[in-house]
Scaffold this motif. Structure first.
Motif, PDB file in Angstrom:
ATOM      1  N   PRO A 191      40.393  34.250  32.363  1.00  0.00           N
ATOM      2  CA  PRO A 191      39.612  34.607  31.174  1.00  0.00           C
ATOM      3  C   PRO A 191      39.794  36.129  30.797  1.00  0.00           C
ATOM      4  O   PRO A 191      40.170  37.007  31.500  1.00  0.00           O
ATOM      5  CB  PRO A 191      38.016  34.636  32.213  1.00  0.00           C
ATOM      6  CG  PRO A 191      38.696  35.072  33.592  1.00  0.00           C
ATOM      7  CD  PRO A 191      40.056  34.157  33.729  1.00  0.00           C
ATOM      8  N   GLN A 192      39.305  36.337  29.619  1.00  0.00           N
ATOM      9  CA  GLN A 192      39.171  37.684  29.281  1.00  0.00           C
ATOM     10  C   GLN A 192      37.756  38.448  29.621  1.00  0.00           C
ATOM     11  O   GLN A 192      37.690  39.632  29.732  1.00  0.00           O
ATOM     12  CB  GLN A 192      39.393  37.922  27.611  1.00  0.00           C
ATOM     13  CG  GLN A 192      40.792  37.362  27.310  1.00  0.00           C
ATOM     14  CD  GLN A 192      40.957  37.212  25.793  1.00  0.00           C
ATOM     15  OE1 GLN A 192      40.820  36.337  25.432  1.00  0.00           O
ATOM     16  NE2 GLN A 192      41.370  38.353  25.106  1.00  0.00           N
ATOM     17  N   LEU A 193      36.846  37.322  29.621  1.00  0.00           N
ATOM     18  CA  LEU A 193      35.359  37.893  29.842  1.00  0.00           C
ATOM     19  C   LEU A 193      34.992  36.999  31.435  1.00  0.00           C
ATOM     20  O   LEU A 193      35.212  35.695  31.104  1.00  0.00           O
ATOM     21  CB  LEU A 193      34.675  37.541  28.702  1.00  0.00           C
ATOM     22  CG  LEU A 193      33.018  37.712  29.079  1.00  0.00           C
ATOM     23  CD1 LEU A 193      32.684  38.993  29.588  1.00  0.00           C
ATOM     24  CD2 LEU A 193      32.098  37.393  27.920  1.00  0.00           C
ATOM     25  N   LEU A 194      34.496  37.605  32.149  1.00  0.00           N
ATOM     26  CA  LEU A 194      34.278  37.003  33.679  1.00  0.00           C
ATOM     27  C   LEU A 194      32.721  37.035  33.614  1.00  0.00           C
ATOM     28  O   LEU A 194      32.087  38.075  33.690  1.00  0.00           O
ATOM     29  CB  LEU A 194      35.071  37.415  34.638  1.00  0.00           C
ATOM     30  CG  LEU A 194      34.707  36.638  35.960  1.00  0.00           C
ATOM     31  CD1 LEU A 194      35.112  35.610  36.244  1.00  0.00           C
ATOM     32  CD2 LEU A 194      35.267  37.624  37.276  1.00  0.00           C
ATOM     33  N   PHE A 195      32.138  35.966  33.816  1.00  0.00           N
ATOM     34  CA  PHE A 195      30.665  35.772  34.023  1.00  0.00           C
ATOM     35  C   PHE A 195      30.623  35.672  35.672  1.00  0.00           C
ATOM     36  O   PHE A 195      30.647  34.578  36.208  1.00  0.00           O
ATOM     37  CB  PHE A 195      29.926  34.804  33.546  1.00  0.00           C
ATOM     38  CG  PHE A 195      29.822  34.860  32.022  1.00  0.00           C
ATOM     39  CD1 PHE A 195      28.959  35.789  31.353  1.00  0.00           C
ATOM     40  CD2 PHE A 195      30.811  34.184  31.254  1.00  0.00           C
ATOM     41  CE1 PHE A 195      28.922  35.851  29.961  1.00  0.00           C
ATOM     42  CE2 PHE A 195      30.766  33.995  30.044  1.00  0.00           C
ATOM     43  CZ  PHE A 195      29.925  34.910  29.147  1.00  0.00           C
ATOM     44  N   LEU A 196      29.758  36.803  36.458  1.00  0.00           N
ATOM     45  CA  LEU A 196      29.784  36.455  37.824  1.00  0.00           C
ATOM     46  C   LEU A 196      27.969  36.523  37.928  1.00  0.00           C
ATOM     47  O   LEU A 196      27.402  37.615  37.973  1.00  0.00           O
ATOM     48  CB  LEU A 196      30.366  37.690  38.471  1.00  0.00           C
ATOM     49  CG  LEU A 196      31.858  38.090  38.615  1.00  0.00           C
ATOM     50  CD1 LEU A 196      32.353  39.247  39.186  1.00  0.00           C
ATOM     51  CD2 LEU A 196      32.363  36.764  39.233  1.00  0.00           C
ATOM     52  N   ASP A 197      27.552  35.528  38.556  1.00  0.00           N
ATOM     53  CA  ASP A 197      26.125  35.475  38.491  1.00  0.00           C
ATOM     54  C   ASP A 197      25.955  35.508  40.057  1.00  0.00           C
ATOM     55  O   ASP A 197      25.815  34.559  40.650  1.00  0.00           O
ATOM     56  CB  ASP A 197      25.536  33.979  37.900  1.00  0.00           C
ATOM     57  CG  ASP A 197      24.235  34.098  37.768  1.00  0.00           C
ATOM     58  OD1 ASP A 197      23.423  34.870  38.119  1.00  0.00           O
ATOM     59  OD2 ASP A 197      23.786  32.813  37.046  1.00  0.00           O
ATOM     60  N   CYS A 231      31.456  32.317  37.011  1.00  0.00           N
ATOM     61  CA  CYS A 231      31.227  32.034  38.512  1.00  0.00           C
ATOM     62  C   CYS A 231      29.648  31.813  38.737  1.00  0.00           C
ATOM     63  O   CYS A 231      28.733  32.924  38.381  1.00  0.00           O
ATOM     64  CB  CYS A 231      31.523  33.409  39.305  1.00  0.00           C
ATOM     65  SG  CYS A 231      31.309  33.238  41.165  1.00  0.00           S
ATOM     66  N   PRO A 232      29.149  30.583  38.748  1.00  0.00           N
ATOM     67  CA  PRO A 232      27.538  30.605  38.704  1.00  0.00           C
ATOM     68  C   PRO A 232      26.921  31.157  40.064  1.00  0.00           C
ATOM     69  O   PRO A 232      27.709  31.294  41.087  1.00  0.00           O
ATOM     70  CB  PRO A 232      27.299  29.021  38.579  1.00  0.00           C
ATOM     71  CG  PRO A 232      28.668  28.501  39.110  1.00  0.00           C
ATOM     72  CD  PRO A 232      29.598  29.426  38.654  1.00  0.00           C
ATOM     73  N   GLN A 233      25.426  31.067  40.173  1.00  0.00           N
ATOM     74  CA  GLN A 233      25.067  31.474  41.346  1.00  0.00           C
ATOM     75  C   GLN A 233      25.510  30.495  42.716  1.00  0.00           C
ATOM     76  O   GLN A 233      25.564  30.863  43.665  1.00  0.00           O
ATOM     77  CB  GLN A 233      23.412  31.592  41.294  1.00  0.00           C
ATOM     78  CG  GLN A 233      22.846  32.683  40.793  1.00  0.00           C
ATOM     79  CD  GLN A 233      21.325  32.490  40.375  1.00  0.00           C
ATOM     80  OE1 GLN A 233      20.669  31.840  41.349  1.00  0.00           O
ATOM     81  NE2 GLN A 233      20.908  32.499  39.414  1.00  0.00           N
ATOM     82  N   GLU A 234      25.387  29.134  42.168  1.00  0.00           N
ATOM     83  CA  GLU A 234      25.464  28.306  43.092  1.00  0.00           C
ATOM     84  C   GLU A 234      27.049  28.159  43.602  1.00  0.00           C
ATOM     85  O   GLU A 234      27.663  28.568  42.729  1.00  0.00           O
ATOM     86  CB  GLU A 234      25.309  26.932  42.740  1.00  0.00           C
ATOM     87  CG  GLU A 234      23.769  26.697  42.156  1.00  0.00           C
ATOM     88  CD  GLU A 234      23.866  27.139  40.560  1.00  0.00           C
ATOM     89  OE1 GLU A 234      24.734  27.402  39.952  1.00  0.00           O
ATOM     90  OE2 GLU A 234      22.465  27.229  39.998  1.00  0.00           O
ATOM     91  N   LEU A 235      27.187  27.501  44.645  1.00  0.00           N
ATOM     92  CA  LEU A 235      28.533  27.309  44.919  1.00  0.00           C
ATOM     93  C   LEU A 235      29.014  26.198  44.376  1.00  0.00           C
ATOM     94  O   LEU A 235      29.023  25.055  44.952  1.00  0.00           O
ATOM     95  CB  LEU A 235      28.587  27.143  46.612  1.00  0.00           C
ATOM     96  CG  LEU A 235      28.577  28.498  47.501  1.00  0.00           C
ATOM     97  CD1 LEU A 235      28.555  27.834  48.801  1.00  0.00           C
ATOM     98  CD2 LEU A 235      29.468  29.606  47.078  1.00  0.00           C
ATOM     99  N   ILE A 275      37.650  30.202  41.530  1.00  0.00           N
ATOM    100  CA  ILE A 275      37.648  29.177  40.407  1.00  0.00           C
ATOM    101  C   ILE A 275      37.360  29.590  39.003  1.00  0.00           C
ATOM    102  O   ILE A 275      38.281  29.216  38.184  1.00  0.00           O
ATOM    103  CB  ILE A 275      36.520  28.038  40.732  1.00  0.00           C
ATOM    104  CG1 ILE A 275      36.884  27.445  42.131  1.00  0.00           C
ATOM    105  CG2 ILE A 275      36.372  27.312  39.828  1.00  0.00           C
ATOM    106  CD1 ILE A 275      35.814  26.479  42.654  1.00  0.00           C
ATOM    107  N   ALA A 276      36.546  30.686  39.104  1.00  0.00           N
ATOM    108  CA  ALA A 276      36.402  31.219  37.729  1.00  0.00           C
ATOM    109  C   ALA A 276      37.627  31.915  37.180  1.00  0.00           C
ATOM    110  O   ALA A 276      37.551  32.225  35.955  1.00  0.00           O
ATOM    111  CB  ALA A 276      35.006  32.254  37.773  1.00  0.00           C
ATOM    112  N   LEU A 277      38.423  32.330  37.782  1.00  0.00           N
ATOM    113  CA  LEU A 277      39.504  33.344  37.515  1.00  0.00           C
ATOM    114  C   LEU A 277      40.778  32.178  36.985  1.00  0.00           C
ATOM    115  O   LEU A 277      41.698  32.854  36.439  1.00  0.00           O
ATOM    116  CB  LEU A 277      40.251  34.005  38.505  1.00  0.00           C
ATOM    117  CG  LEU A 277      38.996  35.109  39.031  1.00  0.00           C
ATOM    118  CD1 LEU A 277      39.774  35.842  40.036  1.00  0.00           C
ATOM    119  CD2 LEU A 277      38.759  36.148  37.930  1.00  0.00           C
TER     120      LEU A 277
END
Lengths: 248, 394
Positions: free
Chosen positions: A154-160, A82-86, A148-150
């Motif tokens: 994922p086993q590892l989620l990046f939330l920026d 999940c990037p910083q930007e939308l 969207i990131a989900l």
């Protein structure tokens, strides 16, 4: 507890600037790991390398036992970003966005539709699933960005920085979602500029500045390095480590 | 590869989902098409309606009206006599034809028959043309009737069916080999050319809008790069080449939407050619769209901002439109001719020439198609080399 992510001497240079400089750290399974740092500290570049988007100039990372540089396909099967930007398509509905990114993550059409419905329910957008995202409020868009990131399960989620510019209600909803995901077995790497957020959510925190990892530990451990853990805030810890000078 | 198609599909879906984009992308070309068609006289043939009250209802009256309907561009609308009078009284129509009772009987008897023309003012240009056509048909019918009666008089014992068959055969022969042949000679340079509208302007508009739509589509790629969508896609299982192929196919899809609107108008409204010509034109449009889509990927790779992408796209499209001979022939020599060789339009328009009207096939235009297709392949290779997903150069 096993390490799900292990970064070893990760480095990246852009146009003569060392954006990330020999960074090493590990994230344990089912941990919420906070990566903090002022603007330009190298957090986002680090996440881009961890998520296989950017190739490191030096070092390597193992995620779920697979090398980011040599086995990026396997790594991508295990991560959600999940990037910083939308980073979504505002003309399309939330449902269409989720289904599309689900298909990109390797789901069949039916699986993607089913997971999209479940995920929109989870982020509280089921009743607006068919509306174009551009009609959403800032908080709702942020929740779609996370949803969207989900879609890659994922086993590892990046939330920026997932809570930038949203109201307290949406922020709380995101906190609850992140904690619930951890409860279901997900590992989370979380970056934010809101220290109270990191204090509330993160099991351990790494502080970056000028491309280097300058502190690492549980919030209470970091506070103890600066003062009385009962009265010291994470913001004081942060300013103590990174200084008070303004950043570009 | 299926993921590349999904990327293309979502791009086209976004184009359609954005009503504003769709309105400007489709409605404006249609408006321009209508304007140019009106100004440059794009009609394939004369169009007019004959308003007729048939009070006779006999064989010869029916034959006359059937022949009139068979004339390209002429349609026949039948009225009861009071309705025809009423329409003329209200000036709803300016011209009407009446076939009086006894029309067939008079012709069969060799007596001069009458067609009555009711007219307000001069009836209008179309009515005058239809009147002339109708007079010609009536004269033919009268001649045929006279021949039939004459032959019957020469052979009074012959059965009427044999007389009719013999006369019909002679008339058919006379029509197939008319004693006076009228030929139209095209004065354009290319013998396959129709008039300028169909040989240059219509293909020119199709190519111009294909280029505009797709190269401006480069903006959306730049926008996606800026908002991180492209980069996000690379953290999924999508491979870079699939993303590249998807964006290329998206451009082709967006272009084909517009091209099909144009071609649909040209074939349905102007009736420029048959189904085969439509299919061949659509195939040709796909090749041109492929070239333009590769060009869009190059623009997207070069431009840092959406504004830059727009201006580069406008410059390239205008250069190709003006110097590619879209609105005027470039001639066989001179600076314009040399410049035109560096445009996609020149080869694309030459390739469309004749294919749209069905006067030529794709095989006849192989050289031009090879150039446009070659440009697509070369452009795609160049775009693949410089295509970037992120603003940091990856």
């Amino acid at each position: 507890m096993d390490d799900f992510l292990a970064a070893d001497n990760l480095s990246k240079r852009f146009d003569g600037v060392q954006a990330v400089d020999s960074v090493s750290f590990a994230i344990r399974s089912q941990e919420i790991f906070g990566l903090l740092g002022p603007n330009g500290a190298g957090k986002t570049t680090t996440i881009r390398m961890l998520s296989t988007v950017l190739a490191p100039d030096g070092g390597d990372v193992e995620i779920g036992g697979y090398s980011v540089t040599r086995e990026s396909d396997e790594v991508r099967k295990r991560i959600g970003v999940c990037p910083q930007e939308l980073a979504l398509y505002p003309e399309l509905s939330a449902s269409d966005n989720l289904v599309f990114f689900g298909r990109m993550a390797g789901l069949s059409g039916r699986e993607a539709k089913s997971l999209a419905a479940d995920t929109l329910e989870r982020v509280g957008l089921a009743d607006r699933a068919k509306d174009a995202v551009r009609k959403y409020s800032g908080g709702m868009k942020r929740r779609v960005n996370i949803a969207i990131a989900l879609m890659s399960r994922p086993q590892l989620l990046f939330l920026d920085e997932p809570t930038v510019g949203i109201d307290p209600q949406s922020r709380n909803h995101i906190f609850d979602t992140v904690l619930a995901l951890r409860g279901e077995g997900m590992t989370v790497l979380y970056t934010t500029h809101y220290m109270e957020e990191a204090d509330r959510l993160c099991d351990r925190i790494g502080v970056m500045d000028n491309g280097r990892l300058i502190a690492l530990g549980a919030p209470a451990e970091l506070k103890a390095q600066v003062g009385d853990p009962a009265t010291t805030t994470l913001e004081e810890v942060f300013l103590n480590f990174t200084g008070r000078s303004l950043r570009d | 590869m299926s993921r590349a198609f999904l990327v293309a599909l979502i791009g086209v879906k976004r184009f359609i989902a954005d009503r504003g984009d769709l309105a400007f992308g489709i409605a404006l070309p249609i408006a321009l098409f209508a304007l140019m068609t009106g100004v440059f006289g794009g009609e394939a043939s004369f169009n007019g309606t004959a308003h007729v009250a048939d009070l006779d209802g006999g064989r010869a009256a029916s034959e006359l009206l059937e022949r009139l309907e068979r004339v390209d561009g002429v349609s026949v609308r039948r009225y009861a006599k009071p309705d025809l009078d009423d329409a003329l009284d209200r000036s709803a129509i300016l011209n009407g034809f009446v076939l009086p009772a006894g029309f067939t009987a008079s012709l069969d008897a060799g007596i001069p028959a009458e067609v009555r023309i009711l007219r307000r003012g001069n009836g209008g240009d179309a009515a005058q043309i239809i009147t002339a056509i109708l007079q010609g048909i009536a004269a033919d019918l009268a001649s045929e009737s006279r021949i039939r009666n004459g032959v019957a008089a020469l052979a009074p014992d012959a059965p009427p069916q044999r007389v009719d068959a013999a006369v019909q055969r002679l008339i058919t022969d006379a029509r197939a080999n008319p004693p006076v042949r009228v030929e139209t000679q095209s004065l354009s340079e290319d013998p396959d050319d129709g008039d300028d509208f169909f040989s240059r302007l219509l293909p020119g508009m199709i190519v111009m809008f294909l280029l505009f739509s797709i190269t401006l589509g480069a903006q959306t790629i730049v926008e996606e790069r800026r908002n991180g969508t492209l980069e996000r896609l690379l953290s999924t299982r999508l491979r870079p080449w699939e993303l590249f192929a998807g964006k290329f196919l998206e451009g082709v899809g967006r272009g084909m939407l517009q091209a099909l609107v144009f071609l649909g108008l040209a074939f349905v409204v102007l009736r420029v050619g048959g189904p085969l010509a439509f299919v061949q034109s659509a195939a040709l449009a796909a090749i041109v769209a492929a070239s333009a889509s590769a060009l869009a990927l190059i623009i997207a790779a070069v431009a840092r901002t959406q504004d830059q992408a727009s201006w580069i796209a406008v410059f390239i499209t205008m250069f190709m439109t003006v110097f590619g001979g879209t609105f005027f022939p470039v001639g066989d020599s001179g600076a314009l001719n040399i410049l035109s060789r560096f445009t996609l339009n020149k080869y694309a328009i030459d390739a469309f020439d004749g294919v749209i009207s069905g006067a030529a096939t794709l095989a006849d235009r192989w050289a031009e198609i090879a150039v446009v297709g070659g440009a697509a392949i070369a452009g795609l290779a160049a775009a693949r080399l410089i295509f970037r997903v992120s603003s940091e150069g990856k």
